[in-house]
Design a protein around this motif. Structure first.
Motif, PDB file in Angstrom:
ATOM      1  N   GLU A 239       0.700  -1.105   0.029  1.00  0.00           N
ATOM      2  CA  GLU A 239       0.009  -0.063  -0.038  1.00  0.00           C
ATOM      3  C   GLU A 239       0.869   1.250   0.143  1.00  0.00           C
ATOM      4  N   MET A 240       2.049   1.278   0.324  1.00  0.00           N
ATOM      5  CA  MET A 240       3.125   2.301   0.689  1.00  0.00           C
ATOM      6  C   MET A 240       3.451   2.775  -1.053  1.00  0.00           C
ATOM      7  N   TYR A 241       3.780   1.619  -1.521  1.00  0.00           N
ATOM      8  CA  TYR A 241       3.979   1.532  -2.891  1.00  0.00           C
ATOM      9  C   TYR A 241       2.805   2.198  -3.909  1.00  0.00           C
ATOM     10  N   GLY A 242       1.615   1.716  -3.356  1.00  0.00           N
ATOM     11  CA  GLY A 242       0.459   2.368  -4.061  1.00  0.00           C
ATOM     12  C   GLY A 242       0.142   3.795  -3.926  1.00  0.00           C
ATOM     13  N   TYR A 243       0.709   4.377  -2.662  1.00  0.00           N
ATOM     14  CA  TYR A 243       0.384   5.624  -2.643  1.00  0.00           C
ATOM     15  C   TYR A 243       1.519   6.575  -3.497  1.00  0.00           C
ATOM     16  N   ALA A 244       2.778   5.872  -3.398  1.00  0.00           N
ATOM     17  CA  ALA A 244       3.888   6.640  -4.054  1.00  0.00           C
ATOM     18  C   ALA A 244       3.672   6.484  -5.489  1.00  0.00           C
ATOM     19  N   THR A 245       2.882   5.493  -6.126  1.00  0.00           N
ATOM     20  CA  THR A 245       2.770   5.415  -7.690  1.00  0.00           C
ATOM     21  C   THR A 245       1.437   6.261  -7.873  1.00  0.00           C
ATOM     22  N   ALA A 246       0.246   6.183  -7.173  1.00  0.00           N
ATOM     23  CA  ALA A 246      -0.691   7.319  -7.547  1.00  0.00           C
ATOM     24  C   ALA A 246      -0.110   8.703  -7.415  1.00  0.00           C
ATOM     25  N   SER A 247       0.638   9.071  -6.351  1.00  0.00           N
ATOM     26  CA  SER A 247       1.251  10.521  -6.577  1.00  0.00           C
ATOM     27  C   SER A 247       1.808  10.795  -7.829  1.00  0.00           C
ATOM     28  N   ALA A 248       2.521   9.691  -8.352  1.00  0.00           N
ATOM     29  CA  ALA A 248       3.307   9.823  -9.651  1.00  0.00           C
ATOM     30  C   ALA A 248       2.544   9.912 -10.833  1.00  0.00           C
ATOM     31  N   LEU A 249       1.675   9.161 -10.604  1.00  0.00           N
ATOM     32  CA  LEU A 249       0.669   9.146 -11.860  1.00  0.00           C
ATOM     33  C   LEU A 249      -0.190  10.629 -11.993  1.00  0.00           C
ATOM     34  N   HIS A 250      -0.170  11.457 -10.818  1.00  0.00           N
ATOM     35  CA  HIS A 250      -0.949  12.580 -10.765  1.00  0.00           C
ATOM     36  C   HIS A 250       0.374  13.614 -11.018  1.00  0.00           C
ATOM     37  N   GLY A 251       1.538  13.370 -11.287  1.00  0.00           N
ATOM     38  CA  GLY A 251       2.720  14.390 -11.288  1.00  0.00           C
ATOM     39  C   GLY A 251       2.916  14.962 -10.184  1.00  0.00           C
ATOM     40  N   ILE A 252       2.538  14.430  -9.046  1.00  0.00           N
ATOM     41  CA  ILE A 252       2.873  15.204  -7.693  1.00  0.00           C
ATOM     42  C   ILE A 252       4.345  14.364  -7.184  1.00  0.00           C
ATOM     43  N   ARG A 253       5.332  15.206  -6.995  1.00  0.00           N
ATOM     44  CA  ARG A 253       6.506  14.692  -6.162  1.00  0.00           C
ATOM     45  C   ARG A 253       6.580  15.486  -4.859  1.00  0.00           C
ATOM     46  N   HIS A 254       7.146  14.545  -4.033  1.00  0.00           N
ATOM     47  CA  HIS A 254       7.244  14.877  -2.539  1.00  0.00           C
ATOM     48  C   HIS A 254       8.735  15.513  -2.149  1.00  0.00           C
ATOM     49  N   MET A 255       8.864  16.413  -1.132  1.00  0.00           N
ATOM     50  CA  MET A 255       9.987  16.918  -0.818  1.00  0.00           C
ATOM     51  C   MET A 255      10.380  15.750   0.191  1.00  0.00           C
ATOM     52  N   LEU A 256      11.443  15.293   0.204  1.00  0.00           N
ATOM     53  CA  LEU A 256      11.880  14.178   1.167  1.00  0.00           C
ATOM     54  C   LEU A 256      12.587  15.087   2.477  1.00  0.00           C
ATOM     55  N   VAL A 257      11.845  14.873   3.656  1.00  0.00           N
ATOM     56  CA  VAL A 257      12.317  15.760   4.847  1.00  0.00           C
ATOM     57  C   VAL A 257      13.036  14.685   5.667  1.00  0.00           C
ATOM     58  N   LYS A 258      14.339  14.789   5.847  1.00  0.00           N
ATOM     59  CA  LYS A 258      15.083  13.795   6.656  1.00  0.00           C
ATOM     60  C   LYS A 258      14.659  13.866   8.261  1.00  0.00           C
ATOM     61  N   ASP A 259      14.454  15.075   8.481  1.00  0.00           N
ATOM     62  CA  ASP A 259      13.989  15.616  10.064  1.00  0.00           C
ATOM     63  C   ASP A 259      12.499  15.210  10.400  1.00  0.00           C
ATOM     64  N   PHE A 260      11.999  14.710   9.222  1.00  0.00           N
ATOM     65  CA  PHE A 260      10.592  14.454   9.607  1.00  0.00           C
ATOM     66  C   PHE A 260      10.098  13.540  10.830  1.00  0.00           C
ATOM     67  N   MET A 261      11.021  12.472  10.699  1.00  0.00           N
ATOM     68  CA  MET A 261      10.706  11.075  11.629  1.00  0.00           C
ATOM     69  C   MET A 261      11.831  10.518  11.837  1.00  0.00           C
ATOM     70  N   LEU A 262      12.116   9.846  13.070  1.00  0.00           N
ATOM     71  CA  LEU A 262      13.130   9.117  13.595  1.00  0.00           C
ATOM     72  C   LEU A 262      12.517   7.763  13.888  1.00  0.00           C
ATOM     73  N   GLN A 263      13.423   6.884  13.808  1.00  0.00           N
ATOM     74  CA  GLN A 263      12.829   5.255  14.119  1.00  0.00           C
ATOM     75  C   GLN A 263      13.893   4.706  14.942  1.00  0.00           C
ATOM     76  N   PRO A 264      13.582   4.607  16.405  1.00  0.00           N
ATOM     77  CA  PRO A 264      14.473   3.723  17.215  1.00  0.00           C
ATOM     78  C   PRO A 264      14.257   2.310  16.853  1.00  0.00           C
ATOM     79  N   PRO A 265      15.318   1.372  17.079  1.00  0.00           N
ATOM     80  CA  PRO A 265      16.551   1.631  17.933  1.00  0.00           C
ATOM     81  C   PRO A 265      17.304   2.302  17.068  1.00  0.00           C
TER      82      PRO A 265
END
Length: 278
Positions: free
Chosen positions: A171-197
């Motif tokens: 489903e993650m690939y589904g969202y990414a693909t759907a966005s691209a089909l509409h010509g919408i690119r995302h800004m990749l924000v490294k500081d958005f989130m962290l994932q321990p450990p």
């Protein structure tokens, strides 16, 4: 999550608006009075193909159609996200903001993705290495993407080769693909989130995602893949809420894990009527 949203919503630097829990069970539950909630229908019986996450894009389609949303931008987040500082709007008019996942690699899966993203749509690298969460996106953009996200995800699940290739992240690939089909690119924000450990420093991150188990021995050494003498894993609480006052990690454990447990403890101590195991 909701506890920390309320703590940071009106803090300096925050641009957070309202909060909505989208509940795709089709019926109310016992958190309706505590958390602002919109109930939507699940897919019809059997339509999720045994993959419950297919209900997520369908839930967003319904919510966007039925809800009165005064804000112009939407943050899509999940229950295992904890805000660790006030969140500004990281998106722009043209580009949503997203987090790059190391395991979403469209360029290594071109063969299957071309079934859903034809050559005339451009290079496969136009599909961003993201899922739908966390994402901050303009409401009008999400209204375009959501129906396609739902349709593409179902088609991916129905294709045995794609289903096998993507597994639980389909489903993650589904969202990414759907966005691209509409010509919408995302800004990749490294500081958005962290994932321990794996992420050991808080830095300037905004969200803790506690998806991975955190296992350590009493010397503070990570024992990932082996149950530790000390552990925090959300899967330990699948049948009920965690108890109050979880034991803190031993010395030497990274600050991200210590902060996570302290924040869980503060929330469980502060939420009225909290009962572990329920």
């Amino acid at each position: 999550m909701y506890y920390w949203y309320k703590k940071f919503k009106d803090a300096p630097g925050s641009e957070m608006g309202g909060f909505t829990r989208i509940l795709h069970s089709g019926k109310a539950d016992n958190f309706m009075d505590e958390i602002p909630t919109v109930v939507v229908d699940p897919l019809p019986d059997g339509e999720d193909r045994g993959y419950i996450v297919l209900n997520r894009p369908w839930a967003f389609v319904q919510w966007l159609r039925k809800a009165d949303i005064p804000e112009d931008y939407i943050l899509m987040a999940e229950p295992d996200h904890i805000f660790i500082r006030p969140l500004p709007n990281l998106a722009t008019e043209e580009m949503p903001a997203a987090f790059k996942f190391f395991y979403i690699v469209p360029t290594e899966n071109e063969k299957v993705l071309r079934k859903f993203f034809p050559n005339e749509k451009g290079p496969i690298a136009n599909i961003d290495p993201i899922g739908n969460s966390p994402v901050i996106i303009k409401k009008s953009q999400l209204e375009k993407i959501a129906p396609t996200w739902s349709d593409v995800s179902i088609k991916m699940k129905d294709d045995p080769e794609t289903d096998k290739a993507f597994g639980w992240v389909l489903e993650m690939y589904g969202y990414a693909t759907a966005s691209a089909l509409h010509g919408i690119r995302h800004m990749l924000v490294k500081d958005f989130m962290l994932q321990p450990p794996w992420d050991t420093d808080l830095g300037n991150k905004y969200i803790i995602h506690y998806t991975y188990g955190c296992d350590y021995n009493m010397q503070g050494k990570l024992t990932y893949g082996k149950i530790g003498e000390w552990r925090f894993d959300k899967r330990s609480f699948t049948t009920g809420a965690p108890p109050k006052n979880l034991t803190l990690p031993p010395p030497g454990v990274p600050e991200t894990v210590v902060t996570l447990v302290k924040m869980v403890n503060e929330a469980t101590a502060s939420i009225p009527g909290w009962k572990g195991g329920e």
